[in-house]
Design a protein around this motif. Structure first.
Motif, PDB file in Angstrom:
ATOM      1  N   ILE A  86       0.857  -1.190   0.000  1.00 55.78           N
ATOM      2  CA  ILE A  86       0.000   0.000   0.000  1.00 55.78           C
ATOM      3  C   ILE A  86       0.890   1.236   0.000  1.00 55.78           C
ATOM      4  O   ILE A  86       1.924   1.271   0.678  1.00 55.78           O
ATOM      5  CB  ILE A  86      -0.900   0.064   1.249  1.00 55.78           C
ATOM      6  N   ALA A  87       0.482   2.252  -0.740  1.00 49.19           N
ATOM      7  CA  ALA A  87       1.144   3.560  -0.686  1.00 49.19           C
ATOM      8  C   ALA A  87       0.067   4.632  -0.716  1.00 49.19           C
ATOM      9  O   ALA A  87      -0.952   4.481  -1.394  1.00 49.19           O
ATOM     10  CB  ALA A  87       2.106   3.734  -1.854  1.00 49.19           C
ATOM     11  N   ALA A  88       0.272   5.703   0.035  1.00 48.11           N
ATOM     12  CA  ALA A  88      -0.725   6.763   0.100  1.00 48.11           C
ATOM     13  C   ALA A  88      -0.058   8.125   0.006  1.00 48.11           C
ATOM     14  O   ALA A  88       0.867   8.428   0.772  1.00 48.11           O
ATOM     15  CB  ALA A  88      -1.529   6.671   1.395  1.00 48.11           C
ATOM     16  N   TYR A  89      -0.540   8.929  -0.949  1.00 48.10           N
ATOM     17  CA  TYR A  89      -0.091  10.315  -1.063  1.00 48.10           C
ATOM     18  C   TYR A  89      -1.105  11.157  -0.321  1.00 48.10           C
ATOM     19  O   TYR A  89      -2.230  11.375  -0.781  1.00 48.10           O
ATOM     20  CB  TYR A  89       0.014  10.757  -2.527  1.00 48.10           C
ATOM     21  N   ASN A  90      -0.702  11.651   0.838  1.00 51.09           N
ATOM     22  CA  ASN A  90      -1.632  12.329   1.734  1.00 51.09           C
ATOM     23  C   ASN A  90      -1.243  13.790   1.963  1.00 51.09           C
ATOM     24  O   ASN A  90      -1.693  14.411   2.909  1.00 51.09           O
ATOM     25  CB  ASN A  90      -1.686  11.577   3.071  1.00 51.09           C
ATOM     26  N   THR A 136      -1.768  -1.279  -3.864  1.00 55.23           N
ATOM     27  CA  THR A 136      -2.785  -0.224  -3.924  1.00 55.23           C
ATOM     28  C   THR A 136      -2.125   1.120  -3.693  1.00 55.23           C
ATOM     29  O   THR A 136      -1.382   1.297  -2.725  1.00 55.23           O
ATOM     30  CB  THR A 136      -3.876  -0.446  -2.852  1.00 55.23           C
ATOM     31  N   LEU A 137      -2.419   2.053  -4.571  1.00 53.75           N
ATOM     32  CA  LEU A 137      -1.899   3.419  -4.475  1.00 53.75           C
ATOM     33  C   LEU A 137      -3.060   4.376  -4.262  1.00 53.75           C
ATOM     34  O   LEU A 137      -3.969   4.458  -5.096  1.00 53.75           O
ATOM     35  CB  LEU A 137      -1.141   3.777  -5.756  1.00 53.75           C
ATOM     36  N   PHE A 138      -3.030   5.076  -3.131  1.00 52.91           N
ATOM     37  CA  PHE A 138      -4.085   6.037  -2.798  1.00 52.91           C
ATOM     38  C   PHE A 138      -3.592   7.466  -3.014  1.00 52.91           C
ATOM     39  O   PHE A 138      -2.477   7.819  -2.620  1.00 52.91           O
ATOM     40  CB  PHE A 138      -4.486   5.904  -1.327  1.00 52.91           C
TER      41      PHE A 138
END
Length: 244
Positions: A86-90, A136-138
């Protein structure tokens, strides 16, 4: 705890913020969480709280707007041999400014933080996920991703660019097994930032008027767990009281 591998989140700030909430949720599932942001003190505080509850976390100071720092972040992850699940750009930076009062520096800064940094991060994530053909990339969006209103036109321009980036990446990399999600946060998050910056607004919203951190994180996790025959690319989240 059922998953192994890594989760990478950039844009982690205070413990009562969305980045930290995502980190706690992913760590609870057994993922080793890499926390990235510009404040070393805040990163270590969040990492420590995760470890105290039995999770595993590493703090890496990184500014998303500098490609070399994003690449360094993923080199740290890669050196461990852990696959990125998982990776998330927040990263979410907003500066209210009427158009004729917005200078080039402000406009460029908002674009760099909300859009260009996502481009750097997205490329690094795809490269990390491609060898295993999954992950999954958010990208965390906002109401402004869909419509621009003054005094947030510059912010909306950047967030609309982020949405376009997410769409293009989803169409290019979904067939490779990489799930790209754009989450529109349509409302105010009940976190430290809102309570410090506009407490009167938070109070006026009343009970049930704000998005709860743990509820958002739970939705992100549900998106990650979707079967690939029924992936969601874009979803919007708002309190039940919020007009839209």
């Amino acid at each position: 705890m059922g998953e192994t591998g890594a989760a990478v989140i950039i844009g982690v700030g205070p413990e009562q913020g969305l980045g930290a909430a995502l980190a706690r949720r992913f760590a609870a599932e057994g993922l080793h969480v890499y926390l990235a942001g510009r404040s070393e003190e805040k990163l270590h505080r969040v990492a420590s709280s995760i470890r105290q509850t039995g999770g595993s976390a590493t703090a890496v100071v990184a500014d998303a707007t500098h490609e070399a720092e994003v690449e360094h972040l993923f080199s740290v992850v890669g050196d461990t041999g852990q696959g990125v699940e998982i990776a998330a750009y927040n990263v979410d930076s907003n500066i209210p400014s009427l158009l004729l009062e917005t200078d080039a520096e402000t406009f460029s800064l908002l674009w760099r933080q909300n859009c260009l940094g996502a481009f750097f991060f997205g490329k690094a994530v795809v490269r990390a996920m491609q060898p295993r053909s999954r992950g999954t990339l958010f990208f965390t969006g906002a109401t402004a991703s869909l419509r621009a209103k003054p005094p947030f036109t510059a912010f909306a321009t950047a967030k609309a660019g982020l949405r376009a980036l997410a769409q293009g990446m989803a169409r290019e990399f979904s067939p490779q097994g990489i799930h790209v999600v754009h989450a529109v946060i349509d409302g105010v998050i009940n976190g430290e930032r809102a309570r410090n910056q506009f407490p009167d607004y938070v109070k006026a919203k009343g009970e049930g008027g704000l998005l709860e951190l743990e509820a958002i994180a739970e939705t992100y996790w549900a998106m990650h767990r979707q079967h690939p025959s029924a992936w969601t690319h874009e979803l919007d989240l708002r309190p039940y009281k919020e007009p839209f």
